[in-house]
Design a protein around this motif. Structure first.
Motif, PDB file in Angstrom:
ATOM      1  N   VAL A  33      -0.687   1.550   0.742  1.00 39.73           N
ATOM      2  CA  VAL A  33      -2.319   1.386   0.988  1.00 39.73           C
ATOM      3  C   VAL A  33      -2.349  -0.190   1.339  1.00 39.73           C
ATOM      4  O   VAL A  33      -1.776  -0.963   0.292  1.00 39.73           O
ATOM      5  N   HIS A  37      -4.141  -3.681   0.800  1.00 42.51           N
ATOM      6  CA  HIS A  37      -5.243  -4.351  -0.031  1.00 42.51           C
ATOM      7  C   HIS A  37      -6.054  -5.179   0.853  1.00 42.51           C
ATOM      8  O   HIS A  37      -7.107  -5.370   0.603  1.00 42.51           O
ATOM      9  N   THR A  46      -2.573  -4.452 -10.497  1.00 44.66           N
ATOM     10  CA  THR A  46      -2.544  -3.106 -10.438  1.00 44.66           C
ATOM     11  C   THR A  46      -1.888  -2.390 -11.395  1.00 44.66           C
ATOM     12  O   THR A  46      -1.100  -3.028 -12.416  1.00 44.66           O
ATOM     13  N   LYS A  54      -3.273   1.743  -8.186  1.00 47.42           N
ATOM     14  CA  LYS A  54      -4.760   1.400  -8.052  1.00 47.42           C
ATOM     15  C   LYS A  54      -4.819  -0.050  -8.555  1.00 47.42           C
ATOM     16  O   LYS A  54      -4.333  -0.568  -9.774  1.00 47.42           O
ATOM     17  N   ASP A  69     -10.729  -5.309  -1.566  1.00 53.98           N
ATOM     18  CA  ASP A  69      -9.743  -4.145  -1.530  1.00 53.98           C
ATOM     19  C   ASP A  69     -10.056  -3.147  -0.405  1.00 53.98           C
ATOM     20  O   ASP A  69     -10.790  -2.475  -0.468  1.00 53.98           O
ATOM     21  N   ARG A 109      -8.120  -0.475   0.933  1.00 53.99           N
ATOM     22  CA  ARG A 109      -7.884   0.648   0.676  1.00 53.99           C
ATOM     23  C   ARG A 109      -7.680   1.409   1.904  1.00 53.99           C
ATOM     24  O   ARG A 109      -7.876   2.579   1.903  1.00 53.99           O
ATOM     25  N   ASN A 154      -3.400   8.395  -0.143  1.00 46.82           N
ATOM     26  CA  ASN A 154      -3.964   7.421  -1.425  1.00 46.82           C
ATOM     27  C   ASN A 154      -4.297   8.284  -2.357  1.00 46.82           C
ATOM     28  O   ASN A 154      -5.168   9.242  -2.182  1.00 46.82           O
ATOM     29  N   ARG A 183      -5.104   7.966  -5.496  1.00 41.42           N
ATOM     30  CA  ARG A 183      -6.129   7.675  -6.367  1.00 41.42           C
ATOM     31  C   ARG A 183      -7.423   7.475  -5.652  1.00 41.42           C
ATOM     32  O   ARG A 183      -8.409   7.077  -6.413  1.00 41.42           O
ATOM     33  N   ALA A 184      -7.740   7.981  -4.656  1.00 40.83           N
ATOM     34  CA  ALA A 184      -8.815   7.985  -3.783  1.00 40.83           C
ATOM     35  C   ALA A 184      -9.655   8.805  -4.346  1.00 40.83           C
ATOM     36  O   ALA A 184      -9.695   9.940  -4.867  1.00 40.83           O
ATOM     37  N   ARG A 210     -14.852   5.636  -4.945  1.00 39.14           N
ATOM     38  CA  ARG A 210     -14.075   4.487  -4.678  1.00 39.14           C
ATOM     39  C   ARG A 210     -13.915   4.504  -2.949  1.00 39.14           C
ATOM     40  O   ARG A 210     -13.812   3.322  -2.506  1.00 39.14           O
ATOM     41  N   ALA A 211     -14.148   5.433  -2.400  1.00 43.72           N
ATOM     42  CA  ALA A 211     -13.876   5.229  -0.888  1.00 43.72           C
ATOM     43  C   ALA A 211     -15.530   4.686  -0.255  1.00 43.72           C
ATOM     44  O   ALA A 211     -15.281   4.406   0.582  1.00 43.72           O
TER      45      ALA A 211
END
Length: 271
Positions: free
Chosen positions: A116, A118, A144, A241, A250, A252, A259, A261-262, A266-267
């Motif tokens: 991912v 950053h 992170t 994350k 960030d 992403r 990803n 942790r999406a 957060r998106a």
């Protein structure tokens, strides 16, 4: 006690089980030669120069020279480095460069299948007056949860020691997180290992130098007659994350894989 005697024998952050990953885990950095071809570099340099011209014409303060006691000791008051975040927001060529198979081959060899973005950073060190960066760790700027954050410096020009190439302390990533190592304040640890004694990592156009966010690194001033041009690509693993509360941009953007942790919330935001 010396810095090197403080370094733990093992590196605890996640790294892929590959030849490149094992070398990265051992040294805290890896030099990948010829990731971008001369033709690709020529195109990227065209857009690099166009970005710099646009920055200089903007009227904004684009000099990213640091301040602090170490910069004073380096005699850096009259130096400059042209800087912007996120070259992919300026140029489609640079967006495609982030997805180049050879770059992703190295990133996945270090981080595993999920990578991912950053952020990216453009740095142009002018000839003769290019600013240094004091010795520091990166982790405090964008920590992170699993400490997978690393950087890859794409070299658009040659970077020699005289031009202020990256300098590192091999193996220093095994120190882990050390407080007070941002490079902009006094630090007992950083004083034990001065920038002048770090190992210079010279590179050719098209090379990419990868290093972990725990690795002690910095760069000397550019005192040569040539301009040093680099773009730094900061990435982390797809199962990691950025810690909550960090305000650094960030992106992403998933460069490889997934990803994990999406979420919807957060998106919808970059912070």
């Amino acid at each position: 006690m010396s810095v090197m005697s403080m370094i733990a024998p093992h590196f605890s952050a996640p790294v892929a089980d590959s030849d490149i990953g094992r070398k990265f885990a051992e040294d805290g950095y890896y030099i990948a030669k010829g990731v971008f071809s001369p033709a690709e570099v020529a195109e990227l340099e065209q857009d690099f120069d166009r970005i710099v011209a646009q920055l200089l014409a903007s009227g904004e303060n684009v000099n990213a020279r640091w301040t602090g006691p170490e910069m004073d000791r380096l005699g850096a008051q009259a130096t400059a480095v042209v800087h912007t975040h996120n070259v992919q927001r300026y140029s489609a060529r640079w967006l495609r460069a982030l997805l180049a198979p050879r770059l992703l081959e190295h990133l996945t060899a270090i981080l595993g299948p999920d990578v991912v973005l950053h952020h990216t950073k453009l740095f142009q060190k002018p000839s003769e007056t290019g600013a240094p960066f004091p010795m520091h760790q990166d982790w405090s700027y964008f920590p992170t949860e699993r400490d997978s954050m690393l950087a890859g410096i794409i070299h658009v020009s040659e970077a020699t020691d005289q031009m202020g190439c990256l300098r590192v302390v091999p193996g220093s990533h095994r120190l882990g997180r050390v407080q007070g190592t941002s490079g902009q304040t006094e630090s007992e640890l950083l004083a034990r290992y001065p920038l002048a004694e770090a190992v210079p990592l010279e590179a050719e156009p098209g090379d990419v130098v990868f290093f972990h966010s725990f690795t002690l690194h910095g760069s000397m001033p550019n005192r040569s007659s040539r301009v040093r041009k680099t773009v730094l690509v900061q990435v982390y693993a797809g199962d990691d994350k950025v810690e909550d509360g960090n305000l650094h941009p960030d992106e992403r953007l998933v460069l490889a894989g997934w990803n994990h942790r999406a979420t919807r919330s957060r998106a919808d935001t970059l912070k």
